[in-house]
Design a protein around this motif. Structure first.
Motif, PDB file in Angstrom:
ATOM      1  N   GLU A  44      -1.311 -10.066   2.038  1.00  0.00           N
ATOM      2  CA  GLU A  44      -0.454 -10.078  -0.026  1.00  0.00           C
ATOM      3  C   GLU A  44      -0.935  -8.570  -0.335  1.00  0.00           C
ATOM      4  OE1 GLU A  44      -2.102 -12.273   1.876  1.00  0.00           O
ATOM      5  OE2 GLU A  44      -0.696 -14.311   1.819  1.00  0.00           O
ATOM      6  N   ASP A  45      -2.715  -8.382  -0.837  1.00  0.00           N
ATOM      7  CA  ASP A  45      -2.743  -7.321  -1.271  1.00  0.00           C
ATOM      8  C   ASP A  45      -2.873  -5.969  -0.730  1.00  0.00           C
ATOM      9  OD1 ASP A  45      -4.191  -8.950  -3.056  1.00  0.00           O
ATOM     10  OD2 ASP A  45      -6.165  -9.313  -2.103  1.00  0.00           O
ATOM     11  N   ASP A  46      -2.840  -5.884   0.870  1.00  0.00           N
ATOM     12  CA  ASP A  46      -2.181  -4.446   1.312  1.00  0.00           C
ATOM     13  C   ASP A  46      -0.390  -4.282   0.299  1.00  0.00           C
ATOM     14  OD1 ASP A  46      -2.464  -2.628   3.747  1.00  0.00           O
ATOM     15  OD2 ASP A  46      -0.907  -3.611   4.458  1.00  0.00           O
ATOM     16  N   ALA A  47      -0.070  -5.874   0.928  1.00  0.00           N
ATOM     17  CA  ALA A  47       1.584  -5.531   0.893  1.00  0.00           C
ATOM     18  C   ALA A  47       1.741  -5.251  -0.557  1.00  0.00           C
ATOM     19  CB  ALA A  47       2.014  -6.533   0.534  1.00  0.00           C
ATOM     20  N   ALA A  48       0.495  -5.354  -1.801  1.00  0.00           N
ATOM     21  CA  ALA A  48       0.299  -5.036  -2.805  1.00  0.00           C
ATOM     22  C   ALA A  48       0.569  -3.618  -3.413  1.00  0.00           C
ATOM     23  CB  ALA A  48       0.217  -5.433  -3.991  1.00  0.00           C
ATOM     24  N   ALA A  49      -0.757  -2.903  -1.984  1.00  0.00           N
ATOM     25  CA  ALA A  49      -1.112  -1.610  -2.367  1.00  0.00           C
ATOM     26  C   ALA A  49       0.046  -0.646  -2.012  1.00  0.00           C
ATOM     27  CB  ALA A  49      -2.013  -1.584  -1.932  1.00  0.00           C
ATOM     28  N   GLU A  50       0.919  -1.134  -0.472  1.00  0.00           N
ATOM     29  CA  GLU A  50       1.899  -0.684  -0.679  1.00  0.00           C
ATOM     30  C   GLU A  50       2.633   0.046  -1.477  1.00  0.00           C
ATOM     31  OE1 GLU A  50       4.916  -0.422   3.800  1.00  0.00           O
ATOM     32  OE2 GLU A  50       3.280  -1.301   2.981  1.00  0.00           O
ATOM     33  N   LYS A  51       2.988  -1.250  -1.830  1.00  0.00           N
ATOM     34  CA  LYS A  51       4.481  -1.030  -3.083  1.00  0.00           C
ATOM     35  C   LYS A  51       4.168  -0.372  -4.530  1.00  0.00           C
ATOM     36  CE  LYS A  51       7.255  -4.527  -6.136  1.00  0.00           C
ATOM     37  NZ  LYS A  51       7.380  -5.904  -6.492  1.00  0.00           N
ATOM     38  N   TYR A  52       2.719  -1.008  -4.985  1.00  0.00           N
ATOM     39  CA  TYR A  52       1.902   0.004  -5.878  1.00  0.00           C
ATOM     40  C   TYR A  52       2.127   1.812  -5.403  1.00  0.00           C
ATOM     41  CZ  TYR A  52       0.142   2.479  -9.583  1.00  0.00           C
ATOM     42  OH  TYR A  52      -0.216   3.383 -10.646  1.00  0.00           O
ATOM     43  N   PHE A  53       1.298   2.167  -4.711  1.00  0.00           N
ATOM     44  CA  PHE A  53       1.444   3.505  -4.420  1.00  0.00           C
ATOM     45  C   PHE A  53       2.639   4.451  -3.248  1.00  0.00           C
ATOM     46  CE2 PHE A  53      -2.943   2.499  -3.677  1.00  0.00           C
ATOM     47  CZ  PHE A  53      -3.723   3.437  -4.647  1.00  0.00           C
ATOM     48  N   THR A  54       3.781   2.949  -3.025  1.00  0.00           N
ATOM     49  CA  THR A  54       4.688   3.862  -2.085  1.00  0.00           C
ATOM     50  C   THR A  54       4.613   4.300  -0.765  1.00  0.00           C
ATOM     51  OG1 THR A  54       5.522   5.987  -2.884  1.00  0.00           O
ATOM     52  CG2 THR A  54       5.722   3.633  -4.885  1.00  0.00           C
ATOM     53  N   ASN A  55       5.753   4.404  -0.282  1.00  0.00           N
ATOM     54  CA  ASN A  55       5.487   5.070   0.938  1.00  0.00           C
ATOM     55  C   ASN A  55       6.390   6.585   0.715  1.00  0.00           C
ATOM     56  OD1 ASN A  55       4.348   4.418   3.169  1.00  0.00           O
ATOM     57  ND2 ASN A  55       5.611   2.590   2.880  1.00  0.00           N
ATOM     58  N   THR A  56       6.507   6.757  -0.175  1.00  0.00           N
ATOM     59  CA  THR A  56       6.958   8.713  -0.792  1.00  0.00           C
ATOM     60  C   THR A  56       6.654   9.604   0.113  1.00  0.00           C
ATOM     61  OG1 THR A  56       6.774   7.940  -3.169  1.00  0.00           O
ATOM     62  CG2 THR A  56       7.714   9.970  -2.309  1.00  0.00           C
ATOM     63  N   PHE A  68       3.330   8.499   2.208  1.00  0.00           N
ATOM     64  CA  PHE A  68       1.698   8.149   1.507  1.00  0.00           C
ATOM     65  C   PHE A  68       1.484   7.271   1.779  1.00  0.00           C
ATOM     66  CE2 PHE A  68      -0.316   8.398  -2.376  1.00  0.00           C
ATOM     67  CZ  PHE A  68      -0.891   8.861  -2.384  1.00  0.00           C
ATOM     68  N   TYR A  69       1.785   5.808   0.986  1.00  0.00           N
ATOM     69  CA  TYR A  69      -0.136   4.494   1.099  1.00  0.00           C
ATOM     70  C   TYR A  69       0.403   4.278   3.185  1.00  0.00           C
ATOM     71  CZ  TYR A  69      -1.834   0.643   1.722  1.00  0.00           C
ATOM     72  OH  TYR A  69      -2.341  -0.592   2.031  1.00  0.00           O
ATOM     73  N   GLU A  70       1.442   4.639   3.478  1.00  0.00           N
ATOM     74  CA  GLU A  70       1.368   4.241   5.281  1.00  0.00           C
ATOM     75  C   GLU A  70       0.364   5.462   6.155  1.00  0.00           C
ATOM     76  OE1 GLU A  70       4.946   3.933   8.491  1.00  0.00           O
ATOM     77  OE2 GLU A  70       5.071   1.736   7.450  1.00  0.00           O
ATOM     78  N   GLY A  71       1.040   6.554   6.036  1.00  0.00           N
ATOM     79  CA  GLY A  71       0.167   7.336   6.796  1.00  0.00           C
ATOM     80  C   GLY A  71      -1.016   8.025   6.108  1.00  0.00           C
ATOM     81  N   LEU A  72      -1.242   7.843   5.122  1.00  0.00           N
ATOM     82  CA  LEU A  72      -2.754   8.633   4.525  1.00  0.00           C
ATOM     83  C   LEU A  72      -3.999   7.852   3.817  1.00  0.00           C
ATOM     84  CD1 LEU A  72      -0.230  11.485   2.653  1.00  0.00           C
ATOM     85  CD2 LEU A  72      -1.841  11.767   4.982  1.00  0.00           C
ATOM     86  N   LEU A  73      -2.684   6.312   3.693  1.00  0.00           N
ATOM     87  CA  LEU A  73      -3.891   5.818   2.586  1.00  0.00           C
ATOM     88  C   LEU A  73      -4.433   4.255   3.264  1.00  0.00           C
ATOM     89  CD1 LEU A  73      -2.651   6.060  -1.249  1.00  0.00           C
ATOM     90  CD2 LEU A  73      -4.314   6.917  -0.242  1.00  0.00           C
ATOM     91  N   VAL A 155       4.696  10.241  -6.960  1.00  0.00           N
ATOM     92  CA  VAL A 155       2.677  10.659  -6.298  1.00  0.00           C
ATOM     93  C   VAL A 155       2.425  10.723  -7.248  1.00  0.00           C
ATOM     94  CG1 VAL A 155       1.292  10.807  -4.087  1.00  0.00           C
ATOM     95  CG2 VAL A 155       3.884  10.677  -3.625  1.00  0.00           C
ATOM     96  N   LEU A 156       2.401  11.400  -8.164  1.00  0.00           N
ATOM     97  CA  LEU A 156       1.699  12.171  -8.628  1.00  0.00           C
ATOM     98  C   LEU A 156       1.323  10.402 -10.394  1.00  0.00           C
ATOM     99  CD1 LEU A 156       2.262  16.136  -9.077  1.00  0.00           C
ATOM    100  CD2 LEU A 156       0.075  14.882  -8.326  1.00  0.00           C
ATOM    101  N   ARG A 157       3.150  10.705 -10.147  1.00  0.00           N
ATOM    102  CA  ARG A 157       2.713   9.270 -11.198  1.00  0.00           C
ATOM    103  C   ARG A 157       1.718   7.645 -12.034  1.00  0.00           C
ATOM    104  NH1 ARG A 157       8.070  10.935 -12.288  1.00  0.00           N
ATOM    105  NH2 ARG A 157       8.374   9.383 -10.546  1.00  0.00           N
ATOM    106  N   ARG A 158       2.319   7.217 -10.139  1.00  0.00           N
ATOM    107  CA  ARG A 158       1.437   6.920  -9.690  1.00  0.00           C
ATOM    108  C   ARG A 158      -0.336   7.268  -9.537  1.00  0.00           C
ATOM    109  NH1 ARG A 158       4.150   2.349  -9.617  1.00  0.00           N
ATOM    110  NH2 ARG A 158       6.856   2.256  -8.700  1.00  0.00           N
ATOM    111  N   LEU A 159      -0.811   8.135  -9.819  1.00  0.00           N
ATOM    112  CA  LEU A 159      -2.185   8.575  -9.061  1.00  0.00           C
ATOM    113  C   LEU A 159      -2.372   8.761 -10.565  1.00  0.00           C
ATOM    114  CD1 LEU A 159      -2.112  10.703  -6.042  1.00  0.00           C
ATOM    115  CD2 LEU A 159      -3.087   7.876  -6.962  1.00  0.00           C
ATOM    116  N   GLY A 160      -2.130   9.077 -11.319  1.00  0.00           N
ATOM    117  CA  GLY A 160      -2.036   9.955 -13.225  1.00  0.00           C
ATOM    118  C   GLY A 160      -2.277  10.858 -12.928  1.00  0.00           C
TER     119      GLY A 160
END
Length: 206
Positions: A44-56, A68-73, A155-160
């Motif tokens: 569940e937490d992995d899914a939450a992280a994927e939703k937040y960081f996105t797969n842009t 982004f999330y799936e391939g790099l994080l 992606v930059l928005r997600r990371l600040g």
């Protein structure tokens, strides 16, 4: 989603979004290192992280497309910073510093992914990033990322890390482990040995 997973998702969003308020240029600088717990390793937490960081989709210096999330994080220790190739200010210093960090980590057997995300996607093509990476002798496992401006901005928005002009980018370095959900925020110009220590002790109990 279970209540615990929902809380983890909320913590993730709040913790990472707070990075947008951080800049070393502020009169009152935050601590050199800020530790943030943003979830665990449950499905569940992995899914939450994927939703937040996105797969842009972003593109690396070799022209390869990554989600982004799936391939790099996912499941990795990562170092993330922001830069652009025509920068005449802090970028060369940060990049040279991180090259030394990568060298030290490899010598100690640490498997860490480095992500340098351009804040100037209009001009930083994969070819420009490849030349820039070669200039600093970046090794395998270091991705210099660009892409469609809208994707990079998302992606930059997600990371600040989003800025109005490239030269306003931050010297922030994000150090994270998505397999544990622990993230640190510090400066990319910190001493290489200090950054290596942070990576190696990222998941130590507090």
């Amino acid at each position: 989603m279970r209540r615990g997973a929902a809380l983890a998702a909320a913590a993730l969003a709040i913790s990472v979004a707070s990075l947008a308020r951080f800049t070393p240029a502020e009169d009152k600088a935050p601590p050199r290192v800020e530790r943030m717990k943003v979830g665990g390793v449950s499905r569940e937490d992995d899914a939450a992280a994927e939703k937040y960081f996105t797969n842009t989709e972003l593109v690396d210096q070799h022209g390869r497309v990554h989600r982004f999330y799936e391939g790099l994080l996912r499941g990795r220790k990562v170092l993330i910073n922001f830069a652009f190739t025509s920068c005449k200010g802090a970028c060369p210093t940060m990049t040279a510093n991180l090259a030394r960090v990568q060298e030290l980590l490899r010598a100690r057997g640490e498997r860490v992914t480095l992500l340098t995300i351009t804040v100037d996607p209009e001009n930083d093509t994969p070819a420009a990033l490849k030349q820039y990476a070669a200039r600093f002798k970046a090794s395998e496992g270091w991705y210099f990322l660009t892409g469609a401006p809208a994707n990079v901005a998302a992606v930059l928005r997600r990371l600040g890390g989003q800025v109005r002009r490239p030269e306003e980018h931050m010297m922030t370095l994000l150090v994270g482990d998505t397999s544990t959900g622990v993230w640190l925020k510090t400066f990319a110009t910190e001493q290489p040995e200090t950054l290596v220590h942070l990576v190696q002790h990222l998941n130590d109990p507090q």
